[in-house]
Design an enzyme around this catalytic site. Sequence first.
Site, PDB file in Angstrom:
ATOM      1  N   ARG A   1       2.756  -2.127 -30.401  1.00 15.43           N
ATOM      2  CA  ARG A   1       2.452  -1.861 -28.661  1.00 15.43           C
ATOM      3  C   ARG A   1       3.036  -2.866 -27.671  1.00 15.43           C
ATOM      4  O   ARG A   1       2.840  -3.522 -27.774  1.00 15.43           O
ATOM      5  CB  ARG A   1       0.714  -1.702 -28.417  1.00 15.43           C
TER       6      ARG A   1
ATOM      7  N   HIS B   1       0.412  -2.397 -17.407  1.00 14.20           N
ATOM      8  CA  HIS B   1       0.055  -3.244 -18.047  1.00 14.20           C
ATOM      9  C   HIS B   1      -0.230  -4.459 -16.785  1.00 14.20           C
ATOM     10  O   HIS B   1       0.179  -5.269 -17.127  1.00 14.20           O
ATOM     11  CB  HIS B   1       0.524  -3.700 -19.346  1.00 14.20           C
TER      12      HIS B   1
ATOM     13  N   GLU C   1      -6.237  -0.033 -20.150  1.00 15.48           N
ATOM     14  CA  GLU C   1      -7.301  -1.047 -18.716  1.00 15.48           C
ATOM     15  C   GLU C   1      -8.104  -0.548 -17.547  1.00 15.48           C
ATOM     16  O   GLU C   1      -7.370  -1.788 -16.033  1.00 15.48           O
ATOM     17  CB  GLU C   1      -7.459  -2.439 -19.621  1.00 15.48           C
TER      18      GLU C   1
ATOM     19  N   ASN D   1      -9.764  -0.073 -26.460  1.00 17.24           N
ATOM     20  CA  ASN D   1      -9.399  -1.283 -26.236  1.00 17.24           C
ATOM     21  C   ASN D   1     -10.672  -2.168 -26.453  1.00 17.24           C
ATOM     22  O   ASN D   1     -11.583  -2.214 -25.826  1.00 17.24           O
ATOM     23  CB  ASN D   1      -8.403  -2.694 -25.512  1.00 17.24           C
TER      24      ASN D   1
ATOM     25  N   TYR E   1     -13.760  -5.930 -27.455  1.00 15.52           N
ATOM     26  CA  TYR E   1     -13.301  -6.951 -27.984  1.00 15.52           C
ATOM     27  C   TYR E   1     -14.627  -7.720 -28.492  1.00 15.52           C
ATOM     28  O   TYR E   1     -14.673  -8.429 -29.408  1.00 15.52           O
ATOM     29  CB  TYR E   1     -12.571  -7.848 -26.954  1.00 15.52           C
TER      30      TYR E   1
ATOM     31  N   GLU F   1      -6.655  -2.447 -29.103  1.00 10.76           N
ATOM     32  CA  GLU F   1      -6.473  -3.870 -28.620  1.00 10.76           C
ATOM     33  C   GLU F   1      -7.433  -4.545 -29.594  1.00 10.76           C
ATOM     34  O   GLU F   1      -8.753  -3.486 -28.865  1.00 10.76           O
ATOM     35  CB  GLU F   1      -6.114  -3.844 -27.465  1.00 10.76           C
TER      36      GLU F   1
HETATM   37  C1  FCB Z   1      -7.007  -6.976 -22.336  1.00 14.17           C
HETATM   38  C2  FCB Z   1      -5.984  -7.286 -22.092  1.00 14.17           C
HETATM   39  C3  FCB Z   1      -4.893  -7.842 -22.479  1.00 14.17           C
HETATM   40  C4  FCB Z   1      -5.268  -9.400 -23.291  1.00 14.17           C
HETATM   41  C5  FCB Z   1      -6.622  -8.854 -24.187  1.00 14.17           C
HETATM   42  C6  FCB Z   1      -6.674 -10.545 -24.118  1.00 14.17           C
HETATM   43  O1  FCB Z   1      -8.471  -7.204 -21.231  1.00 14.17           O
HETATM   44  O2  FCB Z   1      -5.292  -5.992 -22.683  1.00 14.17           O
HETATM   45  O3  FCB Z   1      -3.968  -8.085 -21.926  1.00 14.17           O
HETATM   46  O4  FCB Z   1      -4.871 -10.232 -21.944  1.00 14.17           O
HETATM   47  O5  FCB Z   1      -7.537  -8.170 -22.502  1.00 14.17           O
END
Ligand code: FCB
Length: 455
Positions: free
Chosen positions: A89, A133, A179, A304, A306, A358
Site C-alpha cells: 500500500r 495521504h 485518515e 488503521n 494502533y 495500517e
Molecule cells: C497513521 C498514519 C501513518 C503513520 C502512522 C504511524 O496515523 O496514517 O502515516 O504516520 O500513523
Amino acid sequence: MTFAMPEPTHSTLRAEGFPAGFVLGAATSAAQIEGAAHEDGRGPSIWDRFCAEPGRIIDASNVDVACDHYHRYPEDVALMKWLGLKAYRFSLAWPRVQPLGRGAWNDKGFGFYDRLVDSLLEAGIQPHATLYHWDLPAALQDEMLGWQSRQIVPLFADYAAEVARRLGDRLGSIATLNEPWCVATLGHETAQFAPGITSRKAAAQVSHHLLLAHGVAVDAMRSVTKTPLGIVLNHTPSFPASPTEADRRAARLDDGLNVRWYMDPIFMGAYPADVLAHLGADAPRIEDGDLARIGRPLDFLGVNFYTRSLISAHPPAPRAPGLQGFTDMGWEVVPEVLTGHLLRLAREYAPPPMVITENGMANADRVVDGEIDDAPRTDYLRKHLLAVQRAMALGADVRGYFYWSLLDNFEWNSGYAKRFGLVHVDYASQQRRPKASAYWYRDFIAQHAKAHVGG
Ligand code: FCB
C-alpha cells in the site's frame, strides 16, 4: 441487545489460520518516504511548508530527502519481494502528478508511479494506492484554504479520475483518503499537523468537505475503472477511564468524534446527532444532497488501528495500565481491542469487506553489529495478526493486513525520531537493513503461502 461472544476457535497464531486469498502486505505513504521534493516538476505541498515553520517538527527535519524512495524504489521493491509481500500500500503525492492541484498534469510525476506499479507487478506484488495521504498541493491552501473550501471537492474528483484512468487497471484497489480525522482534527483544530490551524469550526467544515470529496471521487472513478474502491479510517477506540457515568458519556462522545463522525455518514447516511449537538454553532454547513453523495457504496473499508484512548470527563485521563506495554510513541499495546472493534464495526455497520490498512509500532531500534533485534515489534505483529484471526473466527469479514510500515520513515511532527519500519533506514547513508521482525514476517508469509499451495 447483547452480542454473543463464542470462544475463539484457536488461541495461538497460525499462518494457515488465514484463508488462501488473505492479503499480507506492508504500507507507506508518499510524503514519508519519497523525498525528491523539488524534482521532476513536483509542486510544493502543505507538508513542505509546515516543516519549514520553526517548532513544528520535533527534530526540525523535513521531507526533502526522506528515504529517497523516488530514486531507490527498485531496491525497495526488491526488499518487498524478498519479504514475500503479497501486496504493497502506497500513496500518490497529488502535487507530484498535478503540481498546482488543478490544471496541468505532470507526466514525469505520473511516470514515477507507472514505473513503481510496473515493478511491483513484475515482482508479483499487488499495488494498492491511496490518493490522499496528507500532502495537499500548497497552491490549493493558498488559493482557497485547501479543505476548508467546498471548491476543492470537484478538484479532488478530477485528480482521482485521472489516477484511475492512468493506473486503475493495474491496481489492486484505490482508497480515496487516508485518515480524514487526522486531516481535520490534527491539521485544523490542534495544529499538530499541516496546515497547522487551530479552529474547531474549520476542522468540522474540513471533515465534511473531505467526506464529500471522497464520495464524489468514488463516483468519478467508477466511470473509468473497475478497481475496488474504498476509504481508510483511523480508529482508536475510546474507553472510559473509570466506570462512572460521566466518564462513560465522555468516552461515547469521543467515539462519536473519532469513529461515528466518519462511519455514520458513509454507511448510515447521517452524521451522529450527539456530535452535531456537541459541535453546536461549529457544526459544518451541509447542503442538500451531500449525505447521499458521501454514502456511495464501497468495495472495502480500510481500518488503521494502533491503540485505544482512555477518556475522562475531567482530563487529563490517568495513564493507561499498559499491561502489554507501550510503544515508542507512548501508545498502549492492546491487541484485544482490535478484535472487539472489528466485531463492533461488523455488527453496527455491516460494512463491505474490511482490510487492516495500517497497524504497527514505533520501537527504539538500535543497530548492533549490523543487526536490529526488535523483539517487541515481532511480538506486536504476532499479537495483532492473532487479534485479526480471532475477529474473523467470530464473524468479521477481514480480507487483508498491511503492516505499518515497510521502512522507517518521516513520522510527521515526530520527524525521523520514531521508527516504525520492518526495515531499518540509516538516513545518513540510506542503507536499508531488514530488522528481526522482517525475517519473522517473511517466514509467516511464506508459511501462509505454503499452507495454501494449489488452493
Ligand atoms: C497513521 C498514519 C501513518 C503513520 C502512522 C504511524 O496515523 O496514517 O502515516 O504516520 O500513523
